[in-house]
Design a protein around this motif. Sequence first.
Motif, PDB file in Angstrom:
ATOM      1  N   GLN A 187       0.834  -1.193   0.000  1.00 55.57           N
ATOM      2  CA  GLN A 187       0.000   0.000   0.000  1.00 55.57           C
ATOM      3  C   GLN A 187       0.874   1.250   0.000  1.00 55.57           C
ATOM      4  OE1 GLN A 187      -3.417   0.085  -0.273  1.00 55.57           O
ATOM      5  NE2 GLN A 187      -3.112  -2.114  -0.636  1.00 55.57           N
ATOM      6  N   PRO A 188       0.458   2.300  -0.725  1.00 56.74           N
ATOM      7  CA  PRO A 188       1.214   3.556  -0.688  1.00 56.74           C
ATOM      8  C   PRO A 188       0.974   4.299   0.622  1.00 56.74           C
ATOM      9  CG  PRO A 188      -0.752   3.809  -2.025  1.00 56.74           C
ATOM     10  CD  PRO A 188      -0.703   2.368  -1.616  1.00 56.74           C
ATOM     11  N   HIS A 189       1.511   5.514   0.733  1.00 62.41           N
ATOM     12  CA  HIS A 189       1.408   6.276   1.978  1.00 62.41           C
ATOM     13  C   HIS A 189      -0.006   6.767   2.252  1.00 62.41           C
ATOM     14  CE1 HIS A 189       5.879   7.220   1.056  1.00 62.41           C
ATOM     15  NE2 HIS A 189       5.794   6.171   1.842  1.00 62.41           N
ATOM     16  N   PHE A 190      -0.778   7.045   1.193  1.00 63.19           N
ATOM     17  CA  PHE A 190      -2.142   7.546   1.354  1.00 63.19           C
ATOM     18  C   PHE A 190      -2.965   7.091   0.154  1.00 63.19           C
ATOM     19  CE2 PHE A 190       0.676  10.894  -0.281  1.00 63.19           C
ATOM     20  CZ  PHE A 190       0.109  11.157  -1.531  1.00 63.19           C
ATOM     21  N   PRO A 191      -4.295   7.146   0.241  1.00 63.73           N
ATOM     22  CA  PRO A 191      -5.129   6.688  -0.877  1.00 63.73           C
ATOM     23  C   PRO A 191      -4.752   7.369  -2.182  1.00 63.73           C
ATOM     24  CG  PRO A 191      -6.485   7.065   1.055  1.00 63.73           C
ATOM     25  CD  PRO A 191      -5.114   7.571   1.402  1.00 63.73           C
ATOM     26  N   ALA A 192      -4.596   6.555  -3.225  1.00 64.98           N
ATOM     27  CA  ALA A 192      -4.089   7.059  -4.506  1.00 64.98           C
ATOM     28  C   ALA A 192      -5.195   7.161  -5.535  1.00 64.98           C
ATOM     29  CB  ALA A 192      -2.992   6.130  -5.020  1.00 64.98           C
ATOM     30  N   LYS A 193      -5.037   8.112  -6.456  1.00 65.24           N
ATOM     31  CA  LYS A 193      -5.927   8.206  -7.603  1.00 65.24           C
ATOM     32  C   LYS A 193      -5.448   7.256  -8.709  1.00 65.24           C
ATOM     33  CE  LYS A 193      -8.645  11.571  -6.150  1.00 65.24           C
ATOM     34  NZ  LYS A 193      -8.620  12.913  -6.759  1.00 65.24           N
ATOM     35  N   ALA A 194      -4.133   7.093  -8.847  1.00 65.67           N
ATOM     36  CA  ALA A 194      -3.576   6.253  -9.912  1.00 65.67           C
ATOM     37  C   ALA A 194      -3.022   4.958  -9.331  1.00 65.67           C
ATOM     38  CB  ALA A 194      -2.476   7.007 -10.657  1.00 65.67           C
ATOM     39  N   LYS A 195      -3.238   3.869 -10.052  1.00 65.57           N
ATOM     40  CA  LYS A 195      -2.706   2.565  -9.666  1.00 65.57           C
ATOM     41  C   LYS A 195      -1.482   2.179 -10.483  1.00 65.57           C
ATOM     42  CE  LYS A 195      -7.156   0.563  -8.281  1.00 65.57           C
ATOM     43  NZ  LYS A 195      -8.127  -0.543  -8.554  1.00 65.57           N
ATOM     44  N   ARG A 196      -1.301   2.884 -11.598  1.00 63.05           N
ATOM     45  CA  ARG A 196      -0.227   2.502 -12.518  1.00 63.05           C
ATOM     46  C   ARG A 196       0.141   3.706 -13.375  1.00 63.05           C
ATOM     47  NH1 ARG A 196      -5.153   1.218 -14.294  1.00 63.05           N
ATOM     48  NH2 ARG A 196      -5.286  -0.536 -12.861  1.00 63.05           N
ATOM     49  N   TRP A 243      11.486   2.788  -8.831  1.00 57.73           N
ATOM     50  CA  TRP A 243      10.960   3.348  -7.576  1.00 57.73           C
ATOM     51  C   TRP A 243       9.481   3.018  -7.409  1.00 57.73           C
ATOM     52  CZ3 TRP A 243      13.617   4.814  -3.559  1.00 57.73           C
ATOM     53  CH2 TRP A 243      14.897   5.349  -3.702  1.00 57.73           C
ATOM     54  N   VAL A 244       8.717   3.102  -8.496  1.00 58.91           N
ATOM     55  CA  VAL A 244       7.292   2.778  -8.420  1.00 58.91           C
ATOM     56  C   VAL A 244       7.103   1.299  -8.093  1.00 58.91           C
ATOM     57  CG1 VAL A 244       5.145   2.636  -9.749  1.00 58.91           C
ATOM     58  CG2 VAL A 244       6.583   4.680  -9.907  1.00 58.91           C
ATOM     59  N   SER A 245       7.893   0.439  -8.735  1.00 58.29           N
ATOM     60  CA  SER A 245       7.840  -0.989  -8.445  1.00 58.29           C
ATOM     61  C   SER A 245       8.204  -1.262  -6.986  1.00 58.29           C
ATOM     62  CB  SER A 245       8.795  -1.739  -9.381  1.00 58.29           C
ATOM     63  OG  SER A 245       8.895  -3.098  -9.019  1.00 58.29           O
ATOM     64  N   TYR A 246       9.253  -0.623  -6.511  1.00 59.86           N
ATOM     65  CA  TYR A 246       9.682  -0.779  -5.113  1.00 59.86           C
ATOM     66  C   TYR A 246       8.583  -0.330  -4.149  1.00 59.86           C
ATOM     67  CZ  TYR A 246      12.069   0.772  -0.805  1.00 59.86           C
ATOM     68  OH  TYR A 246      12.417   1.022   0.498  1.00 59.86           O
ATOM     69  N   GLY A 247       7.895   0.747  -4.487  1.00 61.18           N
ATOM     70  CA  GLY A 247       6.872   1.272  -3.589  1.00 61.18           C
ATOM     71  C   GLY A 247       5.580   0.486  -3.599  1.00 61.18           C
ATOM     72  N   ASN A 268       2.757 -13.130 -12.139  1.00 62.47           N
ATOM     73  CA  ASN A 268       3.261 -13.745 -13.359  1.00 62.47           C
ATOM     74  C   ASN A 268       3.873 -12.747 -14.339  1.00 62.47           C
ATOM     75  OD1 ASN A 268       2.553 -16.384 -12.650  1.00 62.47           O
ATOM     76  ND2 ASN A 268       0.460 -16.102 -13.383  1.00 62.47           N
ATOM     77  N   LEU A 269       3.844 -11.462 -13.979  1.00 62.59           N
ATOM     78  CA  LEU A 269       4.430 -10.451 -14.858  1.00 62.59           C
ATOM     79  C   LEU A 269       5.326  -9.530 -14.046  1.00 62.59           C
ATOM     80  CD1 LEU A 269       1.324  -9.419 -17.028  1.00 62.59           C
ATOM     81  CD2 LEU A 269       3.301 -10.769 -17.780  1.00 62.59           C
ATOM     82  N   PRO A 270       6.354  -8.957 -14.654  1.00 61.26           N
ATOM     83  CA  PRO A 270       7.179  -7.975 -13.946  1.00 61.26           C
ATOM     84  C   PRO A 270       6.323  -6.758 -13.580  1.00 61.26           C
ATOM     85  CG  PRO A 270       8.224  -8.689 -15.995  1.00 61.26           C
ATOM     86  CD  PRO A 270       6.821  -9.190 -16.034  1.00 61.26           C
ATOM     87  N   SER A 271       6.733  -6.047 -12.561  1.00 64.55           N
ATOM     88  CA  SER A 271       5.990  -4.847 -12.177  1.00 64.55           C
ATOM     89  C   SER A 271       6.401  -3.637 -13.011  1.00 64.55           C
ATOM     90  CB  SER A 271       6.204  -4.541 -10.691  1.00 64.55           C
ATOM     91  OG  SER A 271       7.581  -4.411 -10.407  1.00 64.55           O
ATOM     92  N   PHE A 272       7.523  -3.722 -13.721  1.00 61.53           N
ATOM     93  CA  PHE A 272       8.049  -2.616 -14.526  1.00 61.53           C
ATOM     94  C   PHE A 272       8.504  -3.188 -15.865  1.00 61.53           C
ATOM     95  CE2 PHE A 272      11.978   0.477 -14.732  1.00 61.53           C
ATOM     96  CZ  PHE A 272      11.439   1.093 -15.841  1.00 61.53           C
ATOM     97  N   ILE A 273       7.908  -2.701 -16.945  1.00 62.26           N
ATOM     98  CA  ILE A 273       8.235  -3.176 -18.286  1.00 62.26           C
ATOM     99  C   ILE A 273       8.558  -1.986 -19.175  1.00 62.26           C
ATOM    100  CG2 ILE A 273       7.254  -4.219 -20.381  1.00 62.26           C
ATOM    101  CD1 ILE A 273       5.846  -6.234 -18.620  1.00 62.26           C
ATOM    102  N   ALA A 274       9.635  -2.100 -19.943  1.00 63.70           N
ATOM    103  CA  ALA A 274      10.038  -1.063 -20.894  1.00 63.70           C
ATOM    104  C   ALA A 274       9.881  -1.600 -22.309  1.00 63.70           C
ATOM    105  CB  ALA A 274      11.481  -0.637 -20.646  1.00 63.70           C
ATOM    106  N   LEU A 275       8.992  -0.978 -23.081  1.00 63.41           N
ATOM    107  CA  LEU A 275       8.819  -1.328 -24.493  1.00 63.41           C
ATOM    108  C   LEU A 275       9.802  -0.470 -25.280  1.00 63.41           C
ATOM    109  CD1 LEU A 275       5.002  -1.328 -24.140  1.00 63.41           C
ATOM    110  CD2 LEU A 275       6.227  -3.272 -25.105  1.00 63.41           C
ATOM    111  N   ALA A 276      10.954  -1.054 -25.566  1.00 64.45           N
ATOM    112  CA  ALA A 276      12.069  -0.282 -26.124  1.00 64.45           C
ATOM    113  C   ALA A 276      12.691  -1.040 -27.295  1.00 64.45           C
ATOM    114  CB  ALA A 276      13.112  -0.022 -25.043  1.00 64.45           C
ATOM    115  N   PRO A 277      12.187  -0.850 -28.514  1.00 68.92           N
ATOM    116  CA  PRO A 277      12.756  -1.565 -29.663  1.00 68.92           C
ATOM    117  C   PRO A 277      14.212  -1.197 -29.938  1.00 68.92           C
ATOM    118  CG  PRO A 277      11.169   0.091 -30.378  1.00 68.92           C
ATOM    119  CD  PRO A 277      11.041  -0.016 -28.895  1.00 68.92           C
ATOM    120  N   GLY A 320      -2.183  -5.670 -14.529  1.00 67.13           N
ATOM    121  CA  GLY A 320      -1.600  -5.343 -13.231  1.00 67.13           C
ATOM    122  C   GLY A 320      -0.163  -4.870 -13.228  1.00 67.13           C
ATOM    123  N   VAL A 321       0.428  -4.613 -14.400  1.00 73.88           N
ATOM    124  CA  VAL A 321       1.793  -4.083 -14.417  1.00 73.88           C
ATOM    125  C   VAL A 321       1.756  -2.635 -13.930  1.00 73.88           C
ATOM    126  CG1 VAL A 321       3.805  -3.562 -15.859  1.00 73.88           C
ATOM    127  CG2 VAL A 321       2.457  -5.634 -16.280  1.00 73.88           C
TER     128      VAL A 321
END
Length: 447
Positions: free
Chosen positions: A35-44, A149-153, A160-169, A295-296
């Motif tokens: 859980q973050p520090h306070f109720p969030a508007k954004a989940k991702r 940092w977002v993944s850590y927090g 089944n999926l990483p929390s942080f994904i970079a689409l970088a061709p 859920g990423v």
Amino acid sequence: MTLPRRQLLRSLFSASALLPAVVQDLLANPLAPRQPHFPAKAKRVIFLYMTGGVSHVDTFDPKPALVEAAASKKTYGKKGGVILPSTWGSRRHGRCGTAVSDLFPQMAGIVDDLCVIRSLHTDHNDHFQATMGMHTGSVTVKRPSIGSWVSYGLGTENKNLPSFIALAPVLPYAGAQVWSADFLPGAHAGTRIVGGAQPVADLARRAPSEKIQSLELGLLARLNQQHQAARPGDPALAARLQSFETAFGMQSEMPAVFDFSQESDATMQLYGLERGQTSGFGWQCLVARRLAERGVRFIELIDTGSSNNWDVHGEINNMIPLAKNVDKPIAGLIKDLKSRGMLDDTLVVWTTEFGRTPWGGPPHGREHYNKVFSSWLAGGGIKPGIVYGQSDELGIEIAENPVHVHDFHATILHCLGFDHTRLTYRHAGRDFRLTDVHGQVVKPLLA
């Protein structure tokens, strides 16, 4: 009796069984949802990164006064450049009346959903350092990426999926450091997806069946745990163990992310995609939406154009294919998220590393410019249809409400429920954070 230092440290680590259950869980599974520090508007977050330095005066901060200023032939900057008017016109759009360059006709159509910032500034005028600054908050030394940092927090909502994904061709400036966890636990590093026939390397199973593979990995896990038990406190080993678990989960879930067969024709058209297409910025945007649904936490899309990036030193008209490449897919992404009710809890960020000089560089381009540039935010927790901050009439200096990159980061973290001063990690004897010792939440941007 005084214990040797190594024996003392091992004793301390072995005492981890006495730690609170929540701490033990984090040690065992660094990606456990939190859980973050306070109720969030954004989940991702979906982070749209235009690498190369997008010219603000040619996109989201149009300056009609450049035409008259060019006639004076006055020179600016160290190299003595003459004012270069934009090649493209601009118009006001939407109920909000925000002016947008004609380069972005599709994004102009969603301007009522955007919060445009015209007063960003950063600390360095070089691509590598400014890219580091936008991603890590540091232009001098390596630091963890904002995605890490977002993944850590927050951890992950989907084991089944990483929390942080970079689409970088293609690698951006600063390379893989853009999605590096650095001193954070390695499980929070971004996983790179490149697109094409094999978007993720070695995704297909090599074992004859999932059951046999599960048995093989179970044996490997026991051997790895024994190895780790003899070397307590080694973060690299912990990260590698976690990577095996995540990779196994990805083999079962990631193929479905890339399977667009159930997407409607209307959705494919929204992103400018053809059936069977496995690359391009439209493909990246649709994959981003599908990852967000699963859920990423942080999804970065790095645009490098078809063969170039936004570094238009020599020819400003190179922006034409670059803009066309991203305009329809980004507008489609916002519309798609909104129609599915996902924009309310998804923070979409469009940014670059710095802006471009309002004066020209040889023969018909613009130079790097870190004193003022533009970005926009949309969705989770952000006030739509507004412009915040202003540059002067030529786009040379900030005229009101400056926003430093640290402030930008603090505001993004706030939308996710974090006090940026409290999202810290102990390393090398002190507590580090994304915003270093700076940054203020830009409250007028918040809904």
